[in-house]
Every structure is written in C-alpha cells, then in structure tokens.
Design an enzyme around this catalytic site. Structure first.
Site, PDB file in Angstrom:
ATOM      1  N   ASP A 110       0.835  -1.208   0.000  1.00 27.46           N
ATOM      2  CA  ASP A 110       0.000   0.000   0.000  1.00 27.46           C
ATOM      3  C   ASP A 110       0.868   1.256   0.000  1.00 27.46           C
ATOM      4  O   ASP A 110       1.963   1.256   0.569  1.00 27.46           O
ATOM      5  CB  ASP A 110      -0.900  -0.024   1.246  1.00 27.46           C
ATOM      6  CG  ASP A 110      -2.065   0.940   1.117  1.00 27.46           C
ATOM      7  OD1 ASP A 110      -2.307   1.450   0.006  1.00 27.46           O
ATOM      8  OD2 ASP A 110      -2.736   1.187   2.129  1.00 27.46           O
ATOM      9  N   ASN A 166     -10.923  -3.214  -5.846  1.00 31.12           N
ATOM     10  CA  ASN A 166     -10.168  -2.199  -6.594  1.00 31.12           C
ATOM     11  C   ASN A 166     -10.828  -1.812  -7.924  1.00 31.12           C
ATOM     12  O   ASN A 166     -10.468  -0.794  -8.526  1.00 31.12           O
ATOM     13  CB  ASN A 166      -8.723  -2.654  -6.858  1.00 31.12           C
ATOM     14  CG  ASN A 166      -7.823  -2.539  -5.635  1.00 31.12           C
ATOM     15  OD1 ASN A 166      -6.881  -3.301  -5.467  1.00 31.12           O
ATOM     16  ND2 ASN A 166      -8.111  -1.576  -4.763  1.00 31.12           N
TER      17      ASN A 166
HETATM   18  C1  FPP Z   1      -2.053   0.079  -3.229  1.00 31.69           C
HETATM   19  O1  FPP Z   1      -1.573   1.412  -3.256  1.00 31.69           O
HETATM   20  C2  FPP Z   1      -1.490  -0.673  -4.332  1.00 31.69           C
HETATM   21  C3  FPP Z   1      -2.193  -1.284  -5.326  1.00 31.69           C
HETATM   22  C4  FPP Z   1      -3.671  -1.250  -5.399  1.00 31.69           C
HETATM   23  C5  FPP Z   1      -1.533  -1.990  -6.437  1.00 31.69           C
HETATM   24  C6  FPP Z   1      -0.276  -2.730  -6.094  1.00 31.69           C
HETATM   25  C7  FPP Z   1       0.453  -3.007  -7.335  1.00 31.69           C
HETATM   26  C8  FPP Z   1       1.780  -2.959  -7.479  1.00 31.69           C
HETATM   27  C9  FPP Z   1       2.732  -2.705  -6.395  1.00 31.69           C
HETATM   28  C10 FPP Z   1       2.308  -3.174  -8.846  1.00 31.69           C
HETATM   29  C11 FPP Z   1       3.141  -4.381  -9.004  1.00 31.69           C
HETATM   30  C12 FPP Z   1       2.549  -5.649  -8.707  1.00 31.69           C
HETATM   31  C13 FPP Z   1       1.957  -6.551  -9.546  1.00 31.69           C
HETATM   32  C14 FPP Z   1       2.125  -7.976  -9.281  1.00 31.69           C
HETATM   33  C15 FPP Z   1       1.141  -6.176 -10.696  1.00 31.69           C
HETATM   34  P1  FPP Z   1      -2.626   2.608  -3.347  1.00 31.69           P
HETATM   35  O2  FPP Z   1      -2.846   2.917  -4.769  1.00 31.69           O
HETATM   36  O3  FPP Z   1      -3.859   2.231  -2.595  1.00 31.69           O
HETATM   37  O4  FPP Z   1      -1.845   3.747  -2.635  1.00 31.69           O
HETATM   38  P2  FPP Z   1      -2.469   4.904  -1.732  1.00 31.69           P
HETATM   39  O5  FPP Z   1      -3.036   4.246  -0.501  1.00 31.69           O
HETATM   40  O6  FPP Z   1      -1.294   5.768  -1.418  1.00 31.69           O
HETATM   41  O7  FPP Z   1      -3.519   5.602  -2.563  1.00 31.69           O
END
Ligand code: FPP
Length: 263
Positions: free
Chosen positions: A29, A77
């Site tokens: 995250d 998501n």
């Molecule tokens: C959460 O951060 C992250 C995600 C929803 C996606 C995670 C994906 C990756 C790390 C890309 C690589 C991995 C693969 C296997 C495709 P957020 O967007 O919720 O961050 P925030 O809380 O700061 O808004």
C-alpha cells in the site's frame, strides 16, 4: 482430538522461535501517496511499486523464504477510476512479460489466486503461460493475489463443499477446518507466518481472512515504492521477537520449545 494429538499438532504448528517466517504475505500500500508527494500521477506510483516488489522477491530468495504472497489487486479495486484500473492491468501484464523469465531463472514458482475470469483473455493467457513455465520450480512460491478477496475465497470454497454434499460425496457433519482449508485458493501452501502492510494503514482489507487466523501482523508507515530488502529485514527481525502461542499459554510454548531443543 486427544490432548496428545493436539499437542503434536501445536508442536508442528509453532515454527522455531527466532527463525525466519516460512510464508510472508504483503499488502503493498502507498503507491498513490508516493506519487502524490512527487506531483506525479498515481499510476507512476504503481509502476515504481514493481521495483519494490522485485527487491523484496530477490531478498526473500536470498534468505530462503519458501513462500511470498502479495496483494496486487483486490476485488474492491474495480471501484477505482477506470483509467487507474487500466494502468494496473497494464502493469500486471508488464510484470508478467518482463519478470517471468527472471523469476524462472531464480527458481521461483509463480501462481495467481483470485477470480481471473474478469481479466482480459490476453492477460489470462499470460498468467497460464507464466504458471506453466515456472511450475516445477521449488526455491520459492510467489503468489500474486489479483481480483482476490478473502470473503470471495471462503465463498468459492463453501460452494465446492456444498457441491460435494449435494452430490452425496460428503456429509455435512464431516466438514471440519481441514475440509474448508483444502478447497481454499492456497490449499497447498502453509498459512502465512508474517503479514506486512506498508503505507501506514492498520487493516487486513479482505486479504487472506481464513489463512491469517494466527499470522503475526506488522505495519509500517513506509510507502510501498520505498520498501526494499532492508525494510523486509526489519520486519523479519520484529517477527523473530514474537512468541507464537496458537492459543496456548507462554509457559506451555516455552516447555514445547525446550522439549524440541532437547530432543
Ligand atoms: C495500493 O496502493 C497498491 C495497489 C492497489 C496496487 C499494487 C500493485 C503494485 C505494487 C504493482 C506491481 C505488482 C503486480 C504484481 C502487478 P494505493 O494505490 O492504494 O496507494 P495509496 O493508498 O497511497 O492511494
């Protein structure tokens, strides 16, 4: 279960105190905030997050951690802006295109859990190819949870058991923990020992709900793109200080450990 049998099971379930976790599960995250701090679009954070994932996989392989499971895309998501969802799908495809060969060379077996029918046929095909290529690797299991939710997993498992009951192959009175665990998505991988969530939130967010009943939880404010091998080491050091009791008292666990050491 007799007390002796139960004691045997608990003894098996408690890993060597101070040892490495056998299975680490991570909620990656903080990508969006990482990008926001740099006046970049949120999607730049997801792309940067791939580098952090590579660093963590490499460190796990170095340490000899047998299993790593990461939450890449939750069932919830899809509620994100359409353009962000599209980029996450692109990133997923890019990871499979660019990383599968490297993972294979590292001896990593790749697996995906989640409802994949929602993905494009191209992505589903890539997933099948990556799983097939790496199927016989034994150094580490890397599982990517994509369009996954812990409740979805329990529901799909319940449906499988209900179908067996309907077909007359299973009596409902014969359903115990092990029957349900046996039809969950990660039935062939032991439950996580250590759960890590980056990005400051202190929630499990519908990740491995059944499997994390006794998992040690570790939360860090570090945003996922900044998480690296050293940060993983810090989480593992914290884990090594924990005493895992699985419902027993501290004294019982100490005596089990002493008997294990003595013989
Ligand atoms: C959460 O951060 C992250 C995600 C929803 C996606 C995670 C994906 C990756 C790390 C890309 C690589 C991995 C693969 C296997 C495709 P957020 O967007 O919720 O961050 P925030 O809380 O700061 O808004």
């Amino acid at each position: 279960m007799s007390p002796d049998a139960e004691q045997g099971q608990v003894r098996e379930a408690i890993p060597v105190h101070g040892g490495l976790p056998g299975h680490i599960a991570i909620i990656m995250d903080g990508n969006g905030r990482w990008a926001g701090q740099r006046n970049l679009p949120r999607t730049a954070g997801h792309r940067e997050g791939v580098g952090a994932l590579r660093a963590v996989v490499t460190r796990c392989v170095e340490l000899g951690i047998p299993a790593l499971t990461v939450f890449a895309f939750s069932s919830e998501n899809w509620r994100r802006p359409r353009q962000e969802v599209a980029v996450l799908m692109d990133v997923f495809m890019m990871v499979l295109n660019q990383e599968t060969r490297k993972l294979h060379d590292q001896g990593v077996r790749l697996g995906v859990i989640g409802e994949r029918s929602a993905f494009s046929s191209g992505l589903q095909q890539k997933l099948r190819e990556a799983e097939a290529l790496t199927r016989d690797n034994t150094r580490m299991r890397l599982t990517i949870a994509a369009n996954y939710g812990g409740r979805w997993d329990i529901v799909q498992a319940m449906r499988q058991l209900a179908a067996q009951v309907e077909a007359g192959h299973l009596a409902s009175s014969d359903i115990h923990d092990s029957q349900l665990a046996g039809v969950l998505s990660m039935a062939d991988i032991p439950d996580p020992d250590l759960f890590i969530r980056t990005g400051g939130e202190r929630r499990i967010s519908n990740f491995l709900l059944w499997q994390m009943a006794y998992t040690e939880l570790y939360f860090t404010d570090t945003l996922w793109p900044d998480f690296d091998g050293a940060a993983l080491d810090a989480a593992i050091q914290d884990y090594a200080q924990r005493q895992r009791r699985f419902g027993r008292t501290g004294e019982q666990v100490a005596s089990l450990m002493a008997s294990r050491t003595s013989g």
